[in-house]
Scaffold this motif. Structure first.
Motif, PDB file in Angstrom:
ATOM      1  N   SER A   6     -39.945  -9.320   2.505  1.00 23.42           N
ATOM      2  CA  SER A   6     -40.705  -8.465   3.420  1.00 23.42           C
ATOM      3  C   SER A   6     -40.573  -8.876   4.887  1.00 23.42           C
ATOM      4  O   SER A   6     -40.429  -8.015   5.752  1.00 23.42           O
TER       5      SER A   6
ATOM      6  N   VAL B 121     -36.249   1.505   5.013  1.00 27.93           N
ATOM      7  CA  VAL B 121     -35.756   0.280   4.369  1.00 27.93           C
ATOM      8  C   VAL B 121     -34.415   0.558   3.690  1.00 27.93           C
ATOM      9  O   VAL B 121     -33.471  -0.224   3.823  1.00 27.93           O
TER      10      VAL B 121
ATOM     11  N   ILE C  48     -44.376  -5.116   3.560  1.00 26.37           N
ATOM     12  CA  ILE C  48     -43.354  -4.871   4.578  1.00 26.37           C
ATOM     13  C   ILE C  48     -44.008  -4.303   5.838  1.00 26.37           C
ATOM     14  O   ILE C  48     -43.712  -4.745   6.951  1.00 26.37           O
TER      15      ILE C  48
ATOM     16  N   ILE D 205     -37.039  -7.983   6.106  1.00 24.26           N
ATOM     17  CA  ILE D 205     -36.946  -6.523   6.212  1.00 24.26           C
ATOM     18  C   ILE D 205     -37.684  -6.052   7.456  1.00 24.26           C
ATOM     19  O   ILE D 205     -37.187  -5.207   8.207  1.00 24.26           O
TER      20      ILE D 205
ATOM     21  N   LEU E  43     -30.611  -7.985   1.437  1.00 22.47           N
ATOM     22  CA  LEU E  43     -32.071  -8.026   1.405  1.00 22.47           C
ATOM     23  C   LEU E  43     -32.598  -7.400   0.119  1.00 22.47           C
ATOM     24  O   LEU E  43     -32.076  -6.391  -0.350  1.00 22.47           O
TER      25      LEU E  43
ATOM     26  N   GLU F 246     -35.642  -6.644  10.538  1.00 17.74           N
ATOM     27  CA  GLU F 246     -34.559  -5.653  10.615  1.00 17.74           C
ATOM     28  C   GLU F 246     -35.089  -4.285  11.050  1.00 17.74           C
ATOM     29  O   GLU F 246     -34.468  -3.596  11.859  1.00 17.74           O
TER      30      GLU F 246
ATOM     31  N   PHE G  19     -29.712  -4.071   3.271  1.00 17.43           N
ATOM     32  CA  PHE G  19     -30.565  -3.893   2.097  1.00 17.43           C
ATOM     33  C   PHE G  19     -29.706  -3.666   0.866  1.00 17.43           C
ATOM     34  O   PHE G  19     -28.817  -2.818   0.850  1.00 17.43           O
TER      35      PHE G  19
ATOM     36  N   TRP H 267     -36.371  -6.245  -2.023  1.00 19.26           N
ATOM     37  CA  TRP H 267     -37.718  -5.749  -1.715  1.00 19.26           C
ATOM     38  C   TRP H 267     -38.691  -6.888  -1.424  1.00 19.26           C
ATOM     39  O   TRP H 267     -39.610  -6.726  -0.632  1.00 19.26           O
TER      40      TRP H 267
END
Length: 66
Positions: A8, A36, A57, A11, A3, A14, A42, A5
């Motif tokens: 979003s 994160v 996010i 993330i 993943l 997750e 990530f 940044w």
């Protein structure tokens, strides 16, 4: 492929799965960034995060939690 940044929504999904007890409306950006970075999938430079990315996010996480 991990993943980034800019992922979003992925993330947020997750985060929703890993931290079901966390209210995304009540998390500050420092804690959000740290969560994160804790995600197993990530794989991005920790220094590339910023307020806009964290806002996106958080918004996606709020949406996922509803």
């Amino acid at each position: 492929m991990g993943l980034k940044w800019t992922d979003s929504l992925d993330i947020a999904i997750e985060l929703y799965e890993k931290f079901p007890e966390q209210d995304p409306l009540r998390i500050n950006f420092v804690d959000l960034r740290n969560k994160v970075l804790e995600l197993e999938d990530f794989d991005d430079d920790p220094e590339r995060s910023g307020e806009r990315i964290l806002e996106a996010i958080q918004a996606a996480w709020i949406e996922e939690a509803e």
